[in-house]
Enzyme design. Structure first.
Site, short mmCIF file in Angstrom:
data_model
loop_
_atom_site.label_atom_id
_atom_site.label_comp_id
_atom_site.label_asym_id
_atom_site.label_seq_id
_atom_site.Cartn_x
_atom_site.Cartn_y
_atom_site.Cartn_z
N LYS A 172 0.89 -1.15 0.00
CA LYS A 172 0.00 0.00 0.00
C LYS A 172 0.94 1.22 0.00
O LYS A 172 1.64 1.47 0.97
CB LYS A 172 -0.88 -0.03 1.25
CG LYS A 172 -2.07 0.93 1.28
CD LYS A 172 -1.66 2.35 1.34
CE LYS A 172 -2.66 3.31 1.82
NZ LYS A 172 -1.99 4.60 2.17
N GLY A 222 4.27 3.64 10.64
CA GLY A 222 3.52 4.88 10.56
C GLY A 222 3.04 5.34 11.92
O GLY A 222 3.70 5.08 12.93
N SER A 223 1.89 6.00 11.93
CA SER A 223 1.40 6.62 13.16
C SER A 223 0.69 5.61 14.06
O SER A 223 0.27 4.55 13.63
CB SER A 223 0.41 7.73 12.81
OG SER A 223 -0.77 7.17 12.27
N GLY A 266 -3.10 5.38 12.76
CA GLY A 266 -3.29 4.55 11.57
C GLY A 266 -2.93 3.10 11.82
O GLY A 266 -3.63 2.18 11.39
N GLY A 267 -1.83 2.91 12.53
CA GLY A 267 -1.37 1.55 12.78
C GLY A 267 -2.32 0.78 13.67
O GLY A 267 -2.59 -0.41 13.43
N GLU A 272 4.97 -0.80 13.31
CA GLU A 272 5.83 0.09 14.08
C GLU A 272 5.08 1.41 14.15
O GLU A 272 4.91 2.09 13.14
CB GLU A 272 7.17 0.24 13.36
CG GLU A 272 8.18 1.05 14.13
CD GLU A 272 9.29 1.56 13.23
OE1 GLU A 272 9.79 0.80 12.39
OE2 GLU A 272 9.63 2.76 13.37
N CYS A 289 11.83 7.84 13.38
CA CYS A 289 11.06 7.17 14.43
C CYS A 289 11.88 6.99 15.69
O CYS A 289 11.33 6.73 16.75
CB CYS A 289 10.53 5.83 13.93
SG CYS A 289 11.74 4.89 13.00
N GLU A 291 4.99 11.24 21.57
CA GLU A 291 5.86 11.59 20.45
C GLU A 291 5.33 12.85 19.74
O GLU A 291 4.13 12.99 19.53
CB GLU A 291 5.89 10.41 19.46
CG GLU A 291 6.83 10.64 18.27
CD GLU A 291 6.84 9.44 17.31
OE1 GLU A 291 5.99 8.54 17.45
OE2 GLU A 291 7.72 9.43 16.43
#
Lengths: 490, 490
Positions: B147, B202-203, B206-207, B226, B263, B356
């Protein structure tokens, strides 16, 4: 019925386990504890088996064997702890030729924390309080809180006391092995913030509910559940022609073993139509008819078994050469059903025959050709095992043997040739797991690698030798197998 | 904006990938494919970096370096495929002395199936179409459907074409590397019945949504995500006293590297109050002030950064020695905040400082004593990294060095001493993962063991040699490292 634990009691058990995790930090102590646990269980064998038999009716022979297996397993994990390969030690010295350059990096695995173990009904020792989940978690350095199975609460208490006695011999506090009873306590346990992972053996329904709860936590945790398995068997035409009696008799033995209450009971057998298959069914009929009734683990299971068999037997085209059913007030008698395999190749009412039915029953689907076999296999959910019975010529590499193995491999975690799936050895090469719903993860609950479930890797970067754990120093005083600058050292 | 894939197109990509999985079955072919992928990417470097820079503004130097890293990674996985230790071969010959007896059992790992890879914004090569998830999945023998990240759709298409060209050189069909665009397509992808596992960078938001979708499937699949990491740094009093300038300058370099879009950017620094800490902050102030503005990956990130910094700076007691903020219409300038560590020891508004904030900002929490340090650390969520700056005496094993390492280990997957977390080496000893929300599993997304995510074990029982895969035969013609009747063979 044992007293169900309140949320407060679950919390206390988890906190007690969490508080004593450092007592398992030393591998030598852990290994000694596991061996003492085996010793103490053996010393208490007589009373343990008596209580277990009173609660489960599995009989002293089976229970004695299961206890021996459990002790063997505890000692096997002690040996694994001693060897230390499971730590996965990898050391990279700095390397400026890499892109980007590699700094000093040293990796091994550390225990996850408190592990919740959900006991099974059908193995009061080997998959319960002192079973594989507990043994592997303790071996990994994780304290355990067990949710007892309601079918053997007194045995669970007794075994927990034995394990705590073994712990005390090594100055490990009793909190290392918590025990709680009750359905609600099981839910509280999986949600507890200090629980770091869980192991489960049981039904699809119960396991999925706990899996969902584990995934829905604010901090999700690994949930290693063994939920259900049909354990398909394929009998080739050549195998049926070569030894119909041996296959019929072997199948009868495997499907009725332990009153059909094993997670690897063969539940669907693809056998050819025609004379050879008829002969196989005849042998199966005789052998199953000769098998006596048995007691199921509890009344709920007995009810489910009788209802499940009745519902399946009612489907048009399904026959019952030996009708499984109520053998008496408390017992059930084994049996099996047959069905044309063509009924199973499309979605519909016959899908019920592709679901596990716990107890001494199996379904023999008679196939016309290989396309039907392939078509039925393609519709199966994940399994713990998949078995093929081959002729001696096929087993020697002639014919479709390799092709069938390739078709079975995607379906299961263990693939057997000319053997039966019941009997799960405790061995390094064992894999007791499989695609969902056989298990909810890619891990095994039996065998050496079961320890991997309770660990996570940590890398230390640029860390001076004096501050490193002994396992990660160049000198390798603990003598661990490791990967050292790319080279495997053994 | 690339054309978003419809559900039908996602289905087609997944089915195409599934259909060609056998083309990756041969390890020699897989390794050669990975090397060709690296070769083709290098050959196309000029155009790839140009397109990447146009879409991400990360600059040709950084992007060229990232591409080199990506090619190194592909070749590293080729070497891992060649060696074959990842297959985890274990062979047990029959052993009647075990309880229960051990039959012939042989275990190795097989590919899971189609892997869905969700690209990151901040690494258009190394954590995107040709990145670690794709490389490790292909190395495991799994076709991939990526994706694409909406921040670099054209590059994604270009790279996919390059990878398919490399595949074609080994007669691997183009379906082995699918590519879809669009938010909805990402949801369709995770739900697809033929997708067997997923990797994500990603975030947290979203994750977590994708993790939840993976867990809620009728057949749940492993989701290796992650998501986010604060990456705490502890500076001891002795370290601050010994080298305040070096630590201040090093920190400035790490937190502003890549405009703070890594990250593993250090997002919280526990530095002592008092003169030594003041000196550290002074050096940090100078170094950060000297660091120029930079472009963030997209406008949404720029908005989030500016809003996140403003919200944090408003908290009473928070100061901004260098105010991070809008450096121009498209750029942001780096900066940092300070706060008394005591504000972070209890739940409340200051918890925002423990989250974060993506971009060139860090929070320096000034502590009074070790209790405050311990108290703040105990409140942190999981991290990819945790760092300690020690004095030379502490690094030599005197003082609290080992104790602090023990406190940091539960917090992170990588623990650093006198180094900075930015820069993640591709190495066997690497672990790029950590307790949630750093990752949603115990796995790593960088380094050799990343391949483990896409495999599941299978055991063959009582299987005649002619039917066994070559990897599991006694002769070991492929020359694999293995465990043979308990002994580790290398």
């Amino acid at each position: 019925m044992a007293v169900e634990a309140t949320a407060h009691e679950v919390d206390a058990a988890v906190r007690a386990a969490h508080a004593v995790r450092e007592s398992l930090a030393d591998r030598t102590v852990r290994a000694a504890f596991l061996r003492s646990a085996a010793d103490e269980l053996e010393a208490a064998k007589e009373s343990l088996v008596e209580v277990a038999d009173a609660e489960t009716a599995l009989g002293p022979v089976r229970l004695g064997g299961e206890l021996a297996r459990t002790c063997y397993q505890l000692r096997a994990f002690a040996a694994i702890v001693d060897e230390g390969e499971f730590l996965g030690v990898v050391i990279n010295h700095p390397d400026d030729t890499a892109t980007p350059p590699i700094p000093d990096l040293r990796r091994y695995k550390v225990p996850l924390g408190v592990v919740a173990v959900y006991s099974a009904s059908n193995f009061p020792f080997a998959f319960s309080v002192p079973g594989g989940d507990t043994a592997s978690a303790l071996a990994a350095g994780c304290p355990v809180v067990v949710k007892a199975h309601p079918d053997h609460p007194a045995l669970s208490e007794l075994v927990a006391a034995v394990l705590r006695r073994a712990a005390a011999r090594h100055d490990i506090p009793a909190g290392v092995l918590g025990l709680v009873h009750g359905f609600e306590a099981g839910i509280e346990l999986i949600k507890h913030p200090l629980v770091a992972a869980a192991g489960f053996t049981g039904s699809v329904r119960g396991g999925r509910a706990l899996f969902d709860a584990a995934a829905a936590r604010p901090v999700p945790i690994p949930f290693h559940g063994e939920l259900g398995s049909l354990n398909p068997v394929v009998v080739t035409e050549a195998a049926a022609a070569e030894r119909p009696e041996a296959i019929g008799t072997g199948l009868a033995g495997s499907m009725t073993l332990g009153v059909g209450q094993f997670c690897v009971k063969p539940g669907l057998v693809l056998a050819p139509s025609g004379a050879a298959g008829d002969q196989l069914v005849k042998s199966l009929t005789e052998a199953v008819s000769d098998t006596g009734s048995g007691v199921l683990l509890d009344h709920r299971m007995r009810d489910n078994f009788l209802a499940g068999v009745a519902e399946r037997a009612e489907l048009p085209g399904v026959e019952s050469p030996v009708t499984p059913g109520a053998g008496g007030e408390h017992t059930v008698s084994p049996g099996f059903l047959t069905v044309p395999a063509g009924r199973l190749t499309e979605e519909g009412a016959y899908d019920l025959l592709l679901e596990e039915c716990f107890g001494p029953v199996t379904v023999v689907a008679r196939y016309e050709d290989q396309d039907e076999v392939r078509s039925v296999l393609s519709r199966l959910p994940g399994n713990l095992t998949a078995t093929v019975q081959l002729s001696s010529d096929e087993a020697a590499g002639n014919g479709r043997g390799a092709e069938i193995l390739a078709e079975l491999t995607p379906l299961a975690g263990r693939v057997l040739v000319n053997a039966w799936p019941t009997g799960v050895a405790v061995a390094a090469a064992q894999h007791h797991g499989g695609p969902y719903p056989a298990t909810t993860s890619t891990s095994t609950s039996v065998g050496g690698t079961a320890i991997e479930r309770w660990l996570r890797p940590v890398s230390y970067q640029n860390t001076p030798e004096p501050l490193l754990p002994a396992e990660l120093r160049d000198a390798n005083e603990p003598g661990l197998p490791r990967r050292f600058n790319g080279r495997l050292e053994r």
